[in-house]
Design an enzyme around this catalytic site. Structure first.
Site, PDB file in Angstrom:
ATOM      1  N   ARG A   1       5.027  -0.755 -11.972  1.00 18.22           N
ATOM      2  CA  ARG A   1       5.847  -0.546 -10.773  1.00 18.22           C
ATOM      3  C   ARG A   1       7.021  -1.524 -10.721  1.00 18.22           C
ATOM      4  O   ARG A   1       6.830  -2.733 -10.820  1.00 18.22           O
ATOM      5  CB  ARG A   1       5.005  -0.734  -9.513  1.00 18.22           C
ATOM      6  CG  ARG A   1       3.919   0.315  -9.346  1.00 18.22           C
ATOM      7  CD  ARG A   1       3.031  -0.018  -8.155  1.00 18.22           C
ATOM      8  NE  ARG A   1       1.732   0.622  -8.260  1.00 18.22           N
ATOM      9  CZ  ARG A   1       1.437   1.811  -7.727  1.00 18.22           C
ATOM     10  NH1 ARG A   1       2.342   2.456  -7.026  1.00 18.22           N
ATOM     11  NH2 ARG A   1       0.234   2.331  -7.873  1.00 18.22           N
TER      12      ARG A   1
ATOM     13  N   SER B   1     -15.946  12.258   2.339  1.00 17.34           N
ATOM     14  CA  SER B   1     -14.565  11.804   2.241  1.00 17.34           C
ATOM     15  C   SER B   1     -13.725  12.834   1.482  1.00 17.34           C
ATOM     16  O   SER B   1     -14.097  13.258   0.380  1.00 17.34           O
ATOM     17  CB  SER B   1     -14.566  10.450   1.508  1.00 17.34           C
ATOM     18  OG  SER B   1     -13.264   9.986   1.279  1.00 17.34           O
TER      19      SER B   1
ATOM     20  N   HIS C   1       0.642   9.586   8.829  1.00 17.19           N
ATOM     21  CA  HIS C   1       1.904  10.285   8.549  1.00 17.19           C
ATOM     22  C   HIS C   1       2.265  11.303   9.620  1.00 17.19           C
ATOM     23  O   HIS C   1       3.073  12.196   9.388  1.00 17.19           O
ATOM     24  CB  HIS C   1       1.853  10.935   7.165  1.00 17.19           C
ATOM     25  CG  HIS C   1       1.814   9.907   6.084  1.00 17.19           C
ATOM     26  ND1 HIS C   1       2.937   9.254   5.627  1.00 17.19           N
ATOM     27  CD2 HIS C   1       0.763   9.352   5.437  1.00 17.19           C
ATOM     28  CE1 HIS C   1       2.585   8.367   4.714  1.00 17.19           C
ATOM     29  NE2 HIS C   1       1.278   8.396   4.587  1.00 17.19           N
TER      30      HIS C   1
ATOM     31  N   LYS D   1       5.126   3.132  10.228  1.00 13.66           N
ATOM     32  CA  LYS D   1       5.864   4.250   9.634  1.00 13.66           C
ATOM     33  C   LYS D   1       6.695   4.923  10.726  1.00 13.66           C
ATOM     34  O   LYS D   1       7.750   4.417  11.073  1.00 13.66           O
ATOM     35  CB  LYS D   1       4.888   5.174   8.895  1.00 13.66           C
ATOM     36  CG  LYS D   1       4.310   4.443   7.662  1.00 13.66           C
ATOM     37  CD  LYS D   1       3.272   5.182   6.862  1.00 13.66           C
ATOM     38  CE  LYS D   1       2.734   4.272   5.733  1.00 13.66           C
ATOM     39  NZ  LYS D   1       1.602   4.834   5.017  1.00 13.66           N
TER      40      LYS D   1
HETATM   41  C1  LIG Z   1       0.474   3.945   4.487  1.00 16.94           C
HETATM   42  C2  LIG Z   1      -0.879   4.530   4.754  1.00 16.94           C
HETATM   43  C3  LIG Z   1      -1.890   3.782   5.369  1.00 16.94           C
HETATM   44  C4  LIG Z   1      -1.730   2.315   5.612  1.00 16.94           C
HETATM   45  O1  LIG Z   1      -0.921   2.049   6.710  1.00 16.94           O
HETATM   46  P1  LIG Z   1      -0.059   0.699   6.717  1.00 16.94           P
HETATM   47  O2  LIG Z   1       0.239   0.480   8.142  1.00 16.94           O
HETATM   48  O3  LIG Z   1       1.126   0.928   5.854  1.00 16.94           O
HETATM   49  O4  LIG Z   1      -0.961  -0.370   6.143  1.00 16.94           O
HETATM   50  C5  LIG Z   1      -3.057   4.411   5.732  1.00 16.94           C
HETATM   51  N1  LIG Z   1      -3.267   5.723   5.478  1.00 16.94           N
HETATM   52  C6  LIG Z   1      -2.334   6.467   4.851  1.00 16.94           C
HETATM   53  C7  LIG Z   1      -2.604   7.904   4.602  1.00 16.94           C
HETATM   54  C8  LIG Z   1      -1.127   5.892   4.459  1.00 16.94           C
HETATM   55  O5  LIG Z   1      -0.208   6.618   3.801  1.00 16.94           O
END
Ligand SMILES: *Cc1c(COP(=O)(O)O)cnc(C)c1O
Length: 403
Positions: free
Chosen positions: A21, A134, A214, A245
């Site tokens: 990466r 899961s 998301h 996010k």
């Molecule tokens: C990014 C992500 C997380 C973690 O969240 P952060 O606040 O970035 O630590 C958890 N679940 C999914 C599906 C994610 O894409």
């Protein structure tokens, strides 16, 4: 013993299979999203792969709340939640998140990763005989939390209601069960059959654990996610989300019943023994959650940009995955090509789009993952699609039907 040689040899393996990466060194410019200064190439670029999906990271109300809280309360929380670190802003944010999801209670973590890891790790470990079901595409934070719990884990086929039921049927009724899954999956942008999973949970007496990372901020009338949009929030045992996010700040949380949150608060090591988020972070996240509860503008703007981008890609014949979310995966299918396209988009056209390669996605499904935000104008999108189309032309890549 030459330890560095051991580390290096593991890294050489990553280089050899193309999964090493590289980080882009960016300087995001508040007030000018989605533009950023790219230090690697020394110029301004347009960012196409940010998870600050709605641009809340530069929103005036969020920044004002953070400036105010910073001046009022100082830099850090001053302790773990248990020992002097619980600030008024943490409590206010937890109340807001509980109300957002229609739950009795909520619990704040330093990240979404931690909220998954600690909650699943703690519940599955401490409920005697617990079995976790899961989804095969679950995020690393859930997988690691379940593994840490040492509970029995069954991986069901991605979004597959029948496979899940087949497994639930075989677990004795008196065994505690957790069905763990996501709403919007981040790499394909597809959405889980939440209602069908809740029906199975009722039928077989399982808890449901939904990662809405998301989706929060972006779906539902108040931005509470896909469960809100579908009127299903009350049927989920735990809703987990991030503040990093769609909400544009940082932090994670769960919303659930009062006893469940109190249980994780009381037994979750990764919650208890870590310094609380700075109060200014909680204040900024609170402002962002409250703002997106009432404003539709950002959600509408995101949908507009996503629809415009899909149409433009279709017109240009650039193959992308159809789904019902804001995630637009342009399939490439080859790690070296994916990286090369990303490099050219950056150096020739000023578009920053991180290649998504193994192990984030399966080999053969390497892709460019576009997340257009309300701040990407139609002109930005047109420019991006022209750049992609140029590269598709030069390299004679396969077009989709519309071309
Ligand atoms: C990014 C992500 C997380 C973690 O969240 P952060 O606040 O970035 O630590 C958890 N679940 C999914 C599906 C994610 O894409």
């Amino acid at each position: 013993m030459n330890y560095d040689a051991m580390f290096q040899s593991a890294l050489d393996g990553l280089h050899a299979d193309g999964s090493y990466r590289y980080f882009a060194e960016l300087e995001r410019r508040a007030g000018d999203f989605p533009k950023a200064f790219h230090h690697g190439i020394g110029r301004e670029v347009t960012v196409w792969c940010s998870n600050d999906y709605l641009g809340m990271g530069q929103h005036a109300e969020v920044l004002a709340a953070m400036h105010k809280a910073l001046a009022e309360t100082g830099a850090g929380a001053g302790g773990t939640r248990n020992i002097s670190g619980t600030n008024h802003y943490h409590v206010a944010l937890e109340k807001e998140l509980a109300s957002l999801h229609g739950k009795e209670s909520a619990l704040l973590f330093n990240s979404g990763y931690l909220s998954n890891w600690v909650t699943l790790g703690t519940i599955a470990a401490r409920l005697k005989g617990c079995v976790v079901l899961s989804d095969a595409s679950n995020h690393a934070s859930m997988i690691e939390g379940i593994r840490h719990s040492r509970a029995e884990k069954q991986i069901f086929r991605h979004n597959d209601v029948e496979d899940l039921e087949r497994r639930l049927k075989e677990i004795p009724a008196d065994v505690p069960k957790i069905i763990a899954f996501e709403s919007v999956y981040s790499m394909d942008g597809d959405i889980a059959p939440i209602e069908a999973f809740c029906d199975l949970a009722d039928k077989y007496g399982a808890m449901t654990y939904l990662d809405e990372v998301h989706a929060v901020g972006m779906y539902g009338e108040h931005g509470a996610g896909i469960a809100e949009k579908l009127g299903l929030s009350h049927r989920l045992t735990v809703i987990e989300g991030t503040l990093g996010k769609g909400y544009g700040v940082v932090g994670g949380y769960i919303a659930a019943s009062a006893p469940l949150c109190d249980f994780v608060r009381s037994f979750g090591s990764g919650f208890i023994f870590s310094t609380a988020l700075p109060p200014m972070i909680a204040a900024g996240a609170l402002a962002s959650v409250r703002y997106l509860k009432r404003s539709q503008k950002e959600r509408d703007g995101q949908q507009r940009a996503v629809a415009y981008m899909r149409e433009a890609l279709d017109r240009a014949g650039i193959p992308h995955v159809q789904n019902d979310s804001h995630i637009v995966p342009v399939m490439v299918g080859e790690a070296d090509l994916c990286r090369a396209l990303s490099d050219e988009l950056l150096t020739r056209f000023g578009h920053y789009l991180q290649p998504i390669n193994y192990p984030t996605v399966a080999r053969g499904t390497e892709r460019l993952r576009l997340t257009p935000t309300p701040l990407h104008t139609n002109e930005d999108i047109d420019e991006m699609v022209v750049a992609l189309s140029t590269l598709w032309q030069e390299r004679q890549l396969k077009r989709s039907v519309a071309a």
